[in-house]
Structures are given as C-alpha cells and as structure tokens.
Design an enzyme around this catalytic site. Structure first.
Site, short mmCIF file in Angstrom:
data_model
loop_
_atom_site.label_atom_id
_atom_site.label_comp_id
_atom_site.label_asym_id
_atom_site.label_seq_id
_atom_site.Cartn_x
_atom_site.Cartn_y
_atom_site.Cartn_z
N GLY A 223 0.84 -1.19 0.00
CA GLY A 223 0.00 0.00 0.00
C GLY A 223 0.87 1.24 0.00
O GLY A 223 2.01 1.20 -0.48
N SER A 224 0.36 2.31 0.58
CA SER A 224 1.07 3.59 0.50
C SER A 224 2.21 3.64 1.52
O SER A 224 2.19 2.98 2.56
CB SER A 224 0.09 4.73 0.76
OG SER A 224 -0.38 4.66 2.09
N THR A 225 3.17 4.51 1.23
CA THR A 225 4.30 4.70 2.14
C THR A 225 3.81 5.27 3.47
O THR A 225 4.30 4.87 4.54
CB THR A 225 5.34 5.64 1.50
OG1 THR A 225 5.81 5.02 0.29
CG2 THR A 225 6.53 5.89 2.41
N ALA A 226 2.80 6.15 3.42
CA ALA A 226 2.29 6.76 4.66
C ALA A 226 1.74 5.69 5.60
O ALA A 226 2.07 5.66 6.79
CB ALA A 226 1.21 7.78 4.32
N THR A 227 0.91 4.77 5.07
CA THR A 227 0.37 3.71 5.93
C THR A 227 1.50 2.75 6.33
O THR A 227 1.53 2.27 7.47
CB THR A 227 -0.76 2.95 5.19
OG1 THR A 227 -1.74 3.88 4.76
CG2 THR A 227 -1.41 1.93 6.10
N GLY A 228 2.43 2.51 5.44
CA GLY A 228 3.57 1.64 5.76
C GLY A 228 4.32 2.15 6.99
O GLY A 228 4.71 1.37 7.86
N GLU A 245 5.71 -3.55 0.90
CA GLU A 245 5.79 -3.20 -0.52
C GLU A 245 5.00 -1.91 -0.69
O GLU A 245 3.78 -1.93 -0.68
CB GLU A 245 5.21 -4.36 -1.34
CG GLU A 245 5.84 -4.47 -2.70
CD GLU A 245 5.04 -3.71 -3.74
OE1 GLU A 245 5.21 -2.48 -3.79
OE2 GLU A 245 4.26 -4.33 -4.45
N CYS A 279 2.12 -0.32 -8.66
CA CYS A 279 3.25 0.19 -7.88
C CYS A 279 4.51 0.27 -8.72
O CYS A 279 5.20 1.27 -8.73
CB CYS A 279 3.45 -0.63 -6.61
SG CYS A 279 3.41 -2.39 -6.87
P1 NDP Z 1 -3.40 2.80 1.87
O1 NDP Z 1 -1.98 2.57 2.25
O2 NDP Z 1 -4.15 3.85 2.57
O3 NDP Z 1 -4.25 1.45 2.01
C1 NDP Z 1 -3.68 0.16 1.84
C2 NDP Z 1 -4.31 -0.78 2.86
O4 NDP Z 1 -3.93 -0.40 4.19
C3 NDP Z 1 -5.82 -0.77 2.83
O5 NDP Z 1 -6.25 -2.11 2.99
C4 NDP Z 1 -6.16 0.09 4.00
O6 NDP Z 1 -7.44 -0.16 4.51
C5 NDP Z 1 -5.12 -0.33 5.00
N1 NDP Z 1 -4.92 0.59 6.10
C6 NDP Z 1 -5.30 1.90 6.20
N2 NDP Z 1 -4.88 2.42 7.36
C7 NDP Z 1 -4.21 1.44 8.02
C8 NDP Z 1 -3.50 1.37 9.26
N3 NDP Z 1 -3.38 2.43 10.07
N4 NDP Z 1 -2.91 0.21 9.59
C9 NDP Z 1 -2.98 -0.85 8.79
N5 NDP Z 1 -3.63 -0.85 7.61
C10 NDP Z 1 -4.24 0.28 7.22
O7 NDP Z 1 -3.42 3.04 0.34
P2 NDP Z 1 -4.64 3.62 -0.50
O8 NDP Z 1 -5.40 2.46 -0.97
O9 NDP Z 1 -5.39 4.71 0.18
O10 NDP Z 1 -3.82 4.31 -1.69
C11 NDP Z 1 -3.16 5.56 -1.48
C12 NDP Z 1 -1.84 5.60 -2.21
O11 NDP Z 1 -1.07 4.44 -1.95
C13 NDP Z 1 -2.00 5.60 -3.72
O12 NDP Z 1 -2.20 6.90 -4.17
C14 NDP Z 1 -0.69 5.03 -4.17
O13 NDP Z 1 0.28 6.05 -4.21
C15 NDP Z 1 -0.32 4.08 -3.08
N6 NDP Z 1 -0.65 2.71 -3.41
C16 NDP Z 1 0.38 1.84 -3.61
C17 NDP Z 1 0.10 0.55 -3.96
C18 NDP Z 1 1.17 -0.44 -4.18
O14 NDP Z 1 0.92 -1.44 -4.83
N7 NDP Z 1 2.36 -0.26 -3.64
C19 NDP Z 1 -1.26 0.10 -4.16
C20 NDP Z 1 -2.28 1.07 -3.89
C21 NDP Z 1 -1.96 2.32 -3.52
P3 NDP Z 1 -8.66 0.79 4.10
O15 NDP Z 1 -8.87 0.59 2.63
O16 NDP Z 1 -9.76 0.24 4.92
O17 NDP Z 1 -8.28 2.20 4.46
#
Ligand code: NDP
Length: 471
Positions: A223-228, A245, A279
């Site tokens: 997912g996103s770097t911020a959530t990572g 990742e 990604c």
């Molecule tokens: P997020 O990182 O917000 O979400 C990814 C997952 O993390 C979702 O299942 C989300 O759940 C979950 N999540 C949210 N908050 C938390 C937390 N505090 N602890 C644990 N898990 C959590 O990504 P987004 O989907 O909002 O996408 C935003 C940006 O991320 C995109 O603009 C892109 O830049 C990047 N991205 C990168 C990807 C990759 O493959 N590397 C794939 C998708 C996005 P929930 O949906 O319920 O919030």
C-alpha cells in the site's frame, strides 16, 4: 477435490454479499456491484484465534502436501476463472483484456503453481567440523493487508508463500475492493483446510488492529508509504516481522541508440499497465533530445490505438481510476503540469460530468524535471516525458527521489543498457521492459518503497524462521 460451487458470476456474488451493509460501486458506471457486511475488530479477534487453531494442524502436513494444496487452489481459481474476472472488472474497474482482469486472475493461478514448485530453502552446512541443518519453520498466523489496484493478485502474492511455509493467513483487504478478495478466498477455500485463510473485510481501524494484534506473527503489507510508516511504528509493540511493498515513482531512461518504433508499445504498457495504477509502473520517462520527438510521436500513436472504457466491453484495454480520490490526484498533477507550461501531447481534460472515474490517457512533454507530476507518484494514466542532453544527468534525476521500487533502461545495445542499469537505485531494473515481475525472481523496494522481498525461494524465507540444529 471438494466441489467448487462458485463457477458462475451470480453464484459467486451471492456467496460473498449480504442483503444490507456497505455498497461497492462500479468505478466505470457508478452502478452498485454488491453489498457486503463490514467486519469489526471483534471479527478480527475471532479470525486470528480460529486461524491459530487451524495453523497448528496445517503445520503438521509435509511440504509436499502443502504444495499440493497450492496446486489445487490454482485449479479452483481456474474453474471459477471467468466469474472472478467479471467481479474484478466490475469492482476494480479494469478491463477484461490487455494486462487487466483476465491477466490478473491468470496470474493468481500461475503464482500459486510457481510457489508450489520452488526449492525448499532448507539446507545443511557440513564439513569435518560442523553439521548444521537449517530448517525453515512456519511463523504461525500471518496478517496480509492489501491495496485496491491488483486486489486478487497481491493477495495471492501474500498468501501463497505463507501457506507453502505452513502458516495461516488473516487478510484485511482494501475498503475499495473487498469483494474481489472475498471472492478469491471463497474459491480457494473450497480446497484449503477450514479457517486457514480468512478475510476480515473491515475499515482502516481493522487494518490498524491487525498491525498491533498480539496474535499476528508476521505482517505482509502492500500500500502507501504513509500507511507503511504507521505499520512500522505499530510493529514495535510486538516486534512483528514485516514485509513492506510501498509506493514507487519508477523512472525509465531511453538511450540514444534505441529504436522509438520498436520500443513504443512496451514503453506505453510499462507506464499504463492497469491504467497506470501499479506500484512498479513507469511513472516518469527520460528521453534524449535526439530521439525526443520520435519517442513522443510513437507513444501518442500507441495511446490513440488503445481504447479506454467500461471494463466489461471486450475491446477496451484501459479503464477508469478505481476511486475518486485517485482521480483527483491525477487531475491535480496534470493541472499543475500544464499551469507550469508543460505541453499535453494527448489526453487531459476529463469529462467531469460523465459516469465513472475516467481520466483520459495523458502524455505530457516539455516538463520541468521538478514538476509535481514528475516527483510525486501519480498512480494513474498520465506520463511525464522529460528531455535530457546528458545521460549522467538523467541517471542522477532517476536516482534523486526517496523511493526505489523499479526502473528501466531502453536500448538496442544490451551491454550498454546493463551498464546504465547497474547505476540505478531500485529493487529491480528492467531492460527494454518495465514492471514485468516473475514468481521465480525476488521483488522488493529500497528507500521509502519498503523492505523485504517477495517471490521465489527468497520470498519463502520471509514467511518462516530458520531453525538450526548444530552438532
Ligand atoms: P493505503 O496505504 O491507505 O491502504 C492500503 C491498505 O492499508 C488498505 O487495505 C487500508 O485499509 C489499509 N490501512 C489503512 N490504514 C491502516 C492502518 N493504520 N494500519 C494498517 N492498515 C491500514 O493506500 P490507498 O489504498 O489509500 O492508496 C493511497 C496511495 O497508496 C496511492 O495513491 C498510491 O500512491 C499508493 N498505493 C500503492 C500501492 C502499491 O501497490 N504499492 C497500491 C495502492 C496504492 P482501508 O482501505 O480500509 O483504508
């Protein structure tokens, strides 16, 4: 093999949806795909506890037996293939054809089969002084948190090595694409032991609870770097192991000896795979001045020949952005680029009133190398093309950002391309392609793109701990 009743779209949808709950909207048409019940933190606790019990039994199977189950899971996916494809297209928005829904479901089966075939990482170090056996043992219950861009494939990337190494998995899918993950797991659970793989389709609070859960032994996150970063902080509490990742902003560099007509198709799909929502897609392209006009013209020709539209219409190969939030990011970045004087070769100018989150396929030329469309991750169908005079400068530009997932070099001279590739800072550098992952080859990022690798025998080691018997 257990009977798989989920081979039609209607049966599959009925098996994972509820009469009331949270609606999922098709991002191409704004129509309701289905309604599901949001899971809670209590559901998560229950899932972790039943997964733990199932894992104890599962760990007793031999490696060959576990591999056999992965092969059966691949067969089950293929038996439900078109039903899964239709659901994925309706929920995620991606077209059936091109590197999209059929490609993704096919990759799920292929990854399971490949993961079943890898050599075990176990080995023995032996000579006159030592006999040490290294056995990779299951960690226990693995948490898997995934995004909305490749919801089925990334889930398989997380669960296939976890199962092969004897773990149970509790998955928290993205709120944008829970149905795809619920459906995939419904199908593979027709052959897997009960409770071993579970989906807890809840909100961010369930993700946060999973990342601090005392019963989770390892977390796989894409997912996103911020959530990572939040997950890294949360992991300190229980010293939870992580594979991260995260986002990227991959550069592609065309060298002067490249043939624009020959590379245009692969360049285009390196950037626009999954309508740019990938990604490890190419997100900025550096082209030498001598080839600039030819590469731009060749890319425009591919863009104009690649139809975008509703996923279920067979002719389309590009689709909508999966969600409005992502549409707004792409829209803002293209507007910032044009406001700063960059030249739109094709695209931009979306129809804001039309249904769906369609953003036209956009190529942007004559752009400043520090423009936000270049230095921020657009994650959508808008590629900035930056002109360069000096290759050393282009390499520096490619390396200057705080992310490093992929990169690519495009040339007719493989040896020269490999020399340039060796100077790029990224987990993977492709030559004359971009983003082509392979289940046998480790994949992962550096810098803020995360740590840990997936795939291959290296990936298996990430879902196990080495137990050594020395003596
Ligand atoms: P997020 O990182 O917000 O979400 C990814 C997952 O993390 C979702 O299942 C989300 O759940 C979950 N999540 C949210 N908050 C938390 C937390 N505090 N602890 C644990 N898990 C959590 O990504 P987004 O989907 O909002 O996408 C935003 C940006 O991320 C995109 O603009 C892109 O830049 C990047 N991205 C990168 C990807 C990759 O493959 N590397 C794939 C998708 C996005 P929930 O949906 O319920 O919030």
């Amino acid at each position: 093999m257990t009977h798989n009743p989920h081979t039609t779209y209607a049966d599959l949808l009925a098996a994972i949806t509820a009469d009331s709950g949270t609606e999922i909207i098709n991002p191409a048409t704004d129509e309701v795909v289905g309604t599901y019940r949001q899971a809670t933190v209590e559901d998560l606790n229950e899932a972790v506890s039943t997964a733990r019990a199932a894992q104890r039994e599962f760990a007793g199977l031999s490696d060959a037996e576990r591999s056999q189950l992965l092969l059966q899971a691949a067969d089950a996916i293929e038996a439900s293939g078109e039903a899964l494809v239709e659901l994925l297209s309706r929920e995620q928005g991606k077209p059936l054809n091109g590197p999209n829904a059929r490609f993704e479901v096919g990759a799920c089966a292929a990854w399971l089969r490949a993961t079943a075939s890898f050599d075990s990482p176990d080995y023995t170090a032996v000579d006159d002084d030592i006999t040490a056996t290294v056995s990779y043992r299951p960690l226990g219950v693995v948490g898997a948190i995934g995004p909305w861009n490749w919801p089925m494939m990334i889930t398989v990337w997380q669960i296939a090595p976890a199962l092969r190494m004897g773990n149970a998995v509790v998955i928290k899918p993205s709120e944008y694409t829970p149905l795809s993950v619920l459906a995939l797991v419904k199908v593979i659970n027709t052959v897997l032991p009960e409770d071993l793989v579970q989906v807890v389709a809840g909100g961010g609070e369930v993700g946060a609870a999973l990342s601090t859960h005392g019963g989770i032994d390892k977390l796989m996150f894409t997912g996103s770097t911020a959530t990572g970063k939040k997950i890294v902080e949360a992991s300190a509490q229980g010293l939870t192991r992580l594979t991260l990742e995260l986002g990227g902003n991959d550069a592609g560099i065309v060298l002067e000896d490249a043939d624009p007509a020959a590379i245009a198709g692969d360049l285009f799909w390196g950037a626009f795979i999954n309508t740019g929502q990938t990604c490890a897609a190419m997100k900025r392209l550096y082209v030498p001045a001598a080839l600039y006009d030819d590469v731009c013209a060749a890319l425009v020709a591919v863009a104009q020949a690649s139809p975008m539209g509703v996923g279920l219409e067979e002719e389309n190969v590009l689709g909508p952005l999966q969600n409005k939030q992502q549409f707004d990011i792409v829209d803002r970045l293209v507007k910032e680029a044009t406001a700063a004087g960059a030249r739109v070769l094709v695209g931009a100018d979306p129809d804001y009133g039309a249904p769906g989150n369609f953003y036209p396929t956009t190529l942007v030329a004559d752009i400043d190398p520090d423009n936000p469309l270049v230095v921020e991750e657009q994650f959508g169908p808008a590629l900035p093309i930056i002109k360069y005079e000096d290759l050393d400068w282009a390499i520096e530009e490619a390396n200057k950002l705080d992310v490093g997932l992929g990169s690519s070099v495009w040339s007719s001279d493989r040896a020269k391309a490999r020399e340039v590739a060796a100077r790029l800072e990224a987990g993977t550098t492709w030559i004359n392609s971009h983003g082509a992952v392979d289940p046998r080859v480790p994949f992962g990022g550096i810098k803020s793109s995360g740590y840990g690798v997936e795939f291959g025998t290296e990936g298996l080691k990430g879902l196990a701990y080495p137990h050594i018997i020395n003596g």
